[in-house]
Design a protein around this motif. Structure first.
Motif, PDB file in Angstrom:
ATOM      1  N   VAL A  36       0.840  -1.201   0.000  1.00 17.99           N
ATOM      2  CA  VAL A  36       0.000   0.000   0.000  1.00 17.99           C
ATOM      3  C   VAL A  36       0.879   1.255   0.000  1.00 17.99           C
ATOM      4  CG1 VAL A  36      -1.700   1.311   1.337  1.00 17.99           C
ATOM      5  CG2 VAL A  36      -1.978  -1.171   1.054  1.00 17.99           C
ATOM      6  N   ASP A  37       1.918   1.247   0.811  1.00 14.03           N
ATOM      7  CA  ASP A  37       2.810   2.413   0.867  1.00 14.03           C
ATOM      8  C   ASP A  37       3.515   2.663  -0.465  1.00 14.03           C
ATOM      9  OD1 ASP A  37       2.085   2.828   3.510  1.00 14.03           O
ATOM     10  OD2 ASP A  37       3.957   2.027   4.337  1.00 14.03           O
ATOM     11  N   ALA A  38       3.738   1.603  -1.221  1.00 18.38           N
ATOM     12  CA  ALA A  38       4.465   1.728  -2.496  1.00 18.38           C
ATOM     13  C   ALA A  38       3.709   2.539  -3.541  1.00 18.38           C
ATOM     14  CB  ALA A  38       4.781   0.333  -3.058  1.00 18.38           C
ATOM     15  N   VAL A  39       2.393   2.691  -3.365  1.00 23.89           N
ATOM     16  CA  VAL A  39       1.620   3.405  -4.384  1.00 23.89           C
ATOM     17  C   VAL A  39       1.204   4.817  -3.976  1.00 23.89           C
ATOM     18  CG1 VAL A  39       0.799   1.307  -5.533  1.00 23.89           C
ATOM     19  CG2 VAL A  39      -0.571   2.317  -3.687  1.00 23.89           C
ATOM     20  N   GLU A  40       1.484   5.214  -2.765  1.00 24.48           N
ATOM     21  CA  GLU A  40       1.259   6.587  -2.312  1.00 24.48           C
ATOM     22  C   GLU A  40      -0.151   7.092  -2.639  1.00 24.48           C
ATOM     23  OE1 GLU A  40       4.489   9.043  -3.736  1.00 24.48           O
ATOM     24  OE2 GLU A  40       5.984   7.651  -2.990  1.00 24.48           O
ATOM     25  N   LEU A  41      -1.136   6.454  -2.052  1.00 17.13           N
ATOM     26  CA  LEU A  41      -2.526   6.843  -2.245  1.00 17.13           C
ATOM     27  C   LEU A  41      -2.845   8.132  -1.491  1.00 17.13           C
ATOM     28  CD1 LEU A  41      -4.201   3.355  -1.690  1.00 17.13           C
ATOM     29  CD2 LEU A  41      -3.665   4.451  -3.875  1.00 17.13           C
ATOM     30  N   SER A  42      -3.945   8.771  -1.864  1.00 18.95           N
ATOM     31  CA  SER A  42      -4.421   9.929  -1.101  1.00 18.95           C
ATOM     32  C   SER A  42      -4.776   9.437   0.304  1.00 18.95           C
ATOM     33  CB  SER A  42      -5.660  10.527  -1.763  1.00 18.95           C
ATOM     34  OG  SER A  42      -6.785   9.680  -1.545  1.00 18.95           O
ATOM     35  N   PRO A  43      -4.766  10.304   1.294  1.00 20.32           N
ATOM     36  CA  PRO A  43      -5.102   9.867   2.660  1.00 20.32           C
ATOM     37  C   PRO A  43      -6.460   9.177   2.765  1.00 20.32           C
ATOM     38  CG  PRO A  43      -4.063  12.018   2.744  1.00 20.32           C
ATOM     39  CD  PRO A  43      -4.305  11.702   1.276  1.00 20.32           C
ATOM     40  N   LEU A  44      -7.481   9.693   2.087  1.00 23.90           N
ATOM     41  CA  LEU A  44      -8.802   9.076   2.145  1.00 23.90           C
ATOM     42  C   LEU A  44      -8.804   7.686   1.519  1.00 23.90           C
ATOM     43  CD1 LEU A  44     -11.807   9.131   2.803  1.00 23.90           C
ATOM     44  CD2 LEU A  44     -12.184  10.289   0.607  1.00 23.90           C
ATOM     45  N   HIS A  45      -8.193   7.550   0.347  1.00 22.15           N
ATOM     46  CA  HIS A  45      -8.142   6.239  -0.309  1.00 22.15           C
ATOM     47  C   HIS A  45      -7.310   5.249   0.500  1.00 22.15           C
ATOM     48  CE1 HIS A  45      -9.334   8.510  -4.072  1.00 22.15           C
ATOM     49  NE2 HIS A  45     -10.271   7.608  -3.916  1.00 22.15           N
ATOM     50  N   GLU A  46      -6.211   5.712   1.038  1.00 25.16           N
ATOM     51  CA  GLU A  46      -5.349   4.831   1.849  1.00 25.16           C
ATOM     52  C   GLU A  46      -6.111   4.345   3.071  1.00 25.16           C
ATOM     53  OE1 GLU A  46      -2.922   3.481   5.000  1.00 25.16           O
ATOM     54  OE2 GLU A  46      -3.923   5.434   5.066  1.00 25.16           O
ATOM     55  N   ALA A  47      -6.810   5.241   3.762  1.00 25.60           N
ATOM     56  CA  ALA A  47      -7.556   4.867   4.963  1.00 25.60           C
ATOM     57  C   ALA A  47      -8.679   3.879   4.634  1.00 25.60           C
ATOM     58  CB  ALA A  47      -8.131   6.106   5.641  1.00 25.60           C
ATOM     59  N   THR A  48      -9.356   4.098   3.528  1.00 23.96           N
ATOM     60  CA  THR A  48     -10.441   3.209   3.109  1.00 23.96           C
ATOM     61  C   THR A  48      -9.904   1.815   2.820  1.00 23.96           C
ATOM     62  OG1 THR A  48     -11.654   5.083   2.193  1.00 23.96           O
ATOM     63  CG2 THR A  48     -12.270   2.881   1.389  1.00 23.96           C
ATOM     64  N   LEU A  49      -8.844   1.746   2.046  1.00 27.30           N
ATOM     65  CA  LEU A  49      -8.244   0.456   1.700  1.00 27.30           C
ATOM     66  C   LEU A  49      -7.697  -0.231   2.940  1.00 27.30           C
ATOM     67  CD1 LEU A  49      -7.310  -1.617  -0.395  1.00 27.30           C
ATOM     68  CD2 LEU A  49      -5.273  -0.196  -0.776  1.00 27.30           C
ATOM     69  N   TRP A  50      -6.994   0.518   3.782  1.00 30.11           N
ATOM     70  CA  TRP A  50      -6.352  -0.088   4.949  1.00 30.11           C
ATOM     71  C   TRP A  50      -7.386  -0.599   5.950  1.00 30.11           C
ATOM     72  CZ3 TRP A  50      -2.105  -2.384   5.093  1.00 30.11           C
ATOM     73  CH2 TRP A  50      -1.581  -2.829   6.314  1.00 30.11           C
ATOM     74  N   ASP A  51      -8.472   0.120   6.110  1.00 33.25           N
ATOM     75  CA  ASP A  51      -9.533  -0.334   7.005  1.00 33.25           C
ATOM     76  C   ASP A  51     -10.050  -1.702   6.555  1.00 33.25           C
ATOM     77  OD1 ASP A  51     -11.663   0.079   9.119  1.00 33.25           O
ATOM     78  OD2 ASP A  51     -12.922  -0.033   7.309  1.00 33.25           O
ATOM     79  N   TYR A  52     -10.296  -1.845   5.264  1.00 35.80           N
ATOM     80  CA  TYR A  52     -10.764  -3.132   4.746  1.00 35.80           C
ATOM     81  C   TYR A  52      -9.724  -4.226   4.982  1.00 35.80           C
ATOM     82  CZ  TYR A  52     -11.454  -7.035   1.700  1.00 35.80           C
ATOM     83  OH  TYR A  52     -11.566  -8.323   1.237  1.00 35.80           O
TER      84      TYR A  52
END
Length: 154
Positions: free
Chosen positions: A119-135
């Motif tokens: 996940v860190d390798a793709v540098e998502l926006s904070p909202l997208h990162e949080a959404t993905l990481w929560d799942y």
């Protein structure tokens, strides 16, 4: 739950097997960069799997390529991309597919550490990162089926 994907017929490009990524623009999959983004996340994740003896032992195949492809298809479909996983493998049935493995809290934590690198390798926006990481955290927790202490196993 992830947003619904467009029908596969509307997403097919001119080339056999090619996918028109613009068909997924309104999905989470499309918003974070589509196939290229998920491919990078999952590839970096599988580099971590290959380097971790506990996790690597759960894969009976010598070549992790087929497992990497299955995970990529699953993640793309879950997040609103092509439904290739369903077409090739049917319903994901994650808990059933993981029953044969002793998924301990330690394995979950190592799995999440490998996924964190992806996940860190793709540098998502904070909202997208949080959404993905929560799942990912919820999914990993739901698959734990064995205690860490072997003496506690039934």
């Amino acid at each position: 739950m992830a947003p619904a994907a467009p029908s596969d017929a509307s997403a097919q490009g001119g080339e056999a097997g090619a996918v028109d990524e613009s068909a997924y623009a309104d999905t989470f999959y499309g918003q974070i960069g589509g196939h290229a983004t998920f491919e990078k996340i999952i590839h970096v994740f599988y580099e971590g799997i290959a380097a971790d003896p506990l996790l690597r032992a759960m894969y009976h195949e010598e070549d992790l390529g087929p497992a990497e492809r299955r995970m990529l298809m699953f993640m793309e479909q879950y997040w609103g991309g092509p439904r290739t996983y369903l077409e090739e493998r049917g319903h994901p049935r994650l808990r059933m597919r993981h029953v044969p493995f002793a998924v301990t809290p330690e394995a979950r934590d190592r799995w999440l550490a490998a996924m964190r690198k992806g996940v860190d390798a793709v540098e998502l926006s904070p909202l997208h990162e949080a959404t993905l990481w929560d799942y990912l955290e919820r999914a990993a927790a739901s698959l734990v089926n064995s205690p860490s202490d072997p003496s506690q196993r039934a």
